[in-house]
Write a protein that holds these residues in place. Structure first.
Motif, short mmCIF file in Angstrom:
data_model
loop_
_atom_site.label_atom_id
_atom_site.label_comp_id
_atom_site.label_asym_id
_atom_site.label_seq_id
_atom_site.Cartn_x
_atom_site.Cartn_y
_atom_site.Cartn_z
N MET A 1 -102.39 -8.06 19.11
CA MET A 1 -102.31 -8.33 17.68
C MET A 1 -100.95 -8.93 17.33
N ALA A 2 -100.91 -9.49 16.17
CA ALA A 2 -99.74 -10.24 15.74
C ALA A 2 -98.52 -9.36 15.49
N LYS A 3 -97.38 -9.90 15.85
CA LYS A 3 -96.09 -9.31 15.51
C LYS A 3 -95.60 -10.10 14.30
N VAL A 4 -95.50 -9.42 13.14
CA VAL A 4 -95.26 -10.09 11.86
C VAL A 4 -93.93 -9.68 11.25
N LEU A 5 -93.14 -10.68 10.87
CA LEU A 5 -91.93 -10.43 10.08
C LEU A 5 -92.33 -10.43 8.61
N VAL A 6 -92.00 -9.35 7.92
CA VAL A 6 -92.20 -9.26 6.48
C VAL A 6 -90.80 -9.21 5.87
N ALA A 7 -90.35 -10.37 5.37
CA ALA A 7 -89.00 -10.47 4.80
C ALA A 7 -89.11 -10.65 3.30
N TYR A 8 -88.23 -9.98 2.56
CA TYR A 8 -88.36 -9.97 1.10
C TYR A 8 -86.99 -9.86 0.43
N ALA A 9 -87.00 -10.21 -0.85
CA ALA A 9 -85.85 -9.96 -1.74
C ALA A 9 -86.36 -9.11 -2.89
N ALA A 29 -104.33 -2.53 10.47
CA ALA A 29 -105.19 -3.51 11.15
C ALA A 29 -104.80 -3.71 12.61
N GLY A 30 -103.82 -2.95 13.08
CA GLY A 30 -103.43 -3.03 14.48
C GLY A 30 -102.30 -3.98 14.77
N GLY A 31 -101.71 -4.57 13.74
CA GLY A 31 -100.58 -5.47 13.94
C GLY A 31 -99.26 -4.73 13.98
N GLU A 32 -98.23 -5.45 14.35
CA GLU A 32 -96.88 -4.89 14.35
C GLU A 32 -96.11 -5.55 13.21
N TYR A 49 -91.04 -13.77 16.10
CA TYR A 49 -92.33 -13.23 15.65
C TYR A 49 -93.43 -14.28 15.81
N GLU A 50 -94.66 -13.83 15.67
CA GLU A 50 -95.81 -14.73 15.75
C GLU A 50 -96.26 -15.21 14.39
N ALA A 51 -95.90 -14.47 13.35
CA ALA A 51 -96.32 -14.80 12.00
C ALA A 51 -95.26 -14.28 11.02
N ALA A 147 -105.35 -12.87 13.95
CA ALA A 147 -106.02 -12.55 15.20
C ALA A 147 -107.22 -13.46 15.42
N ALA A 148 -107.93 -13.81 14.35
CA ALA A 148 -109.13 -14.63 14.45
C ALA A 148 -108.81 -16.08 14.80
N VAL A 149 -107.67 -16.58 14.32
CA VAL A 149 -107.34 -17.99 14.55
C VAL A 149 -106.42 -18.20 15.75
#
Length: 150
Positions: A1-9, A29-32, A49-51, A147-149
């Motif tokens: 599953m995707a390793k996702v950076l969630v960056a915010y202000a 959903a099983g992502g990181e 990251y992947e996303a 994950a689907a794409v």
């Protein structure tokens, strides 16, 4: 599953709460999900990251907040064509441009070549109970789409 950076202000904590809820959904959903304030990272970190999901509150009449500007400008140095992405944030419908910062972030991601895999998430102020679940669902949907794409 995707390793996702969630960056915010976040100034008042509203966008931070949205980011935390999105990260919960990613994990469900099983992502990181790696959650970071843009004041604690730089755009180059996206390469780890992947996303990527980027979020900000909207300042004034549709503007990016000051603390997001350095990160935003650093995006100009990146080729994001291999990345799945989406934007999120908080705003106030009392202004003529609702969540304009979110729109600017999405446009920058597109400009840098990222594939926008779902519509932006916009929340007025902080999320209510139904919107909290929508935030989690945003994270789940993002992870499932990535994950689907892949």
């Amino acid at each position: 599953m995707a390793k996702v950076l969630v960056a915010y202000a976040s100034l008042t904590g509203n966008t931070e709460e949205i980011a935390e809820l999105i990260a919960e959904g990613i994990r469900e959903a099983g992502g990181e999900a790696v959650l970071k304030s843009v004041t604690d990272c730089n755009a180059v970190e996206i390469k780890n990251y992947e996303a990527v999901l980027l979020g900000a509150y909207t300042w004034g009449d549709g503007e990016l907040p000051d603390e997001f500007l350095d990160f935003y400008e650093e995006l100009d140095e990146l080729d994001l064509s291999a990345y799945k992405a989406a934007a999120f944030g908080s705003g106030d419908t009392g202004y003529s441009i609702y969540c304009g910062a979110v729109d600017q972030i999405e446009e920058k991601l597109k400009e840098r070549g990222a594939e926008i895999v779902q519509a932006s998430l916009k929340i007025e102020y902080g999320p209510n109970a139904a919107e909290k679940e929508a935030c989690r669902n945003f994270g789940r949907q993002f992870t499932e789409t990535c994950a689907a794409v892949s």
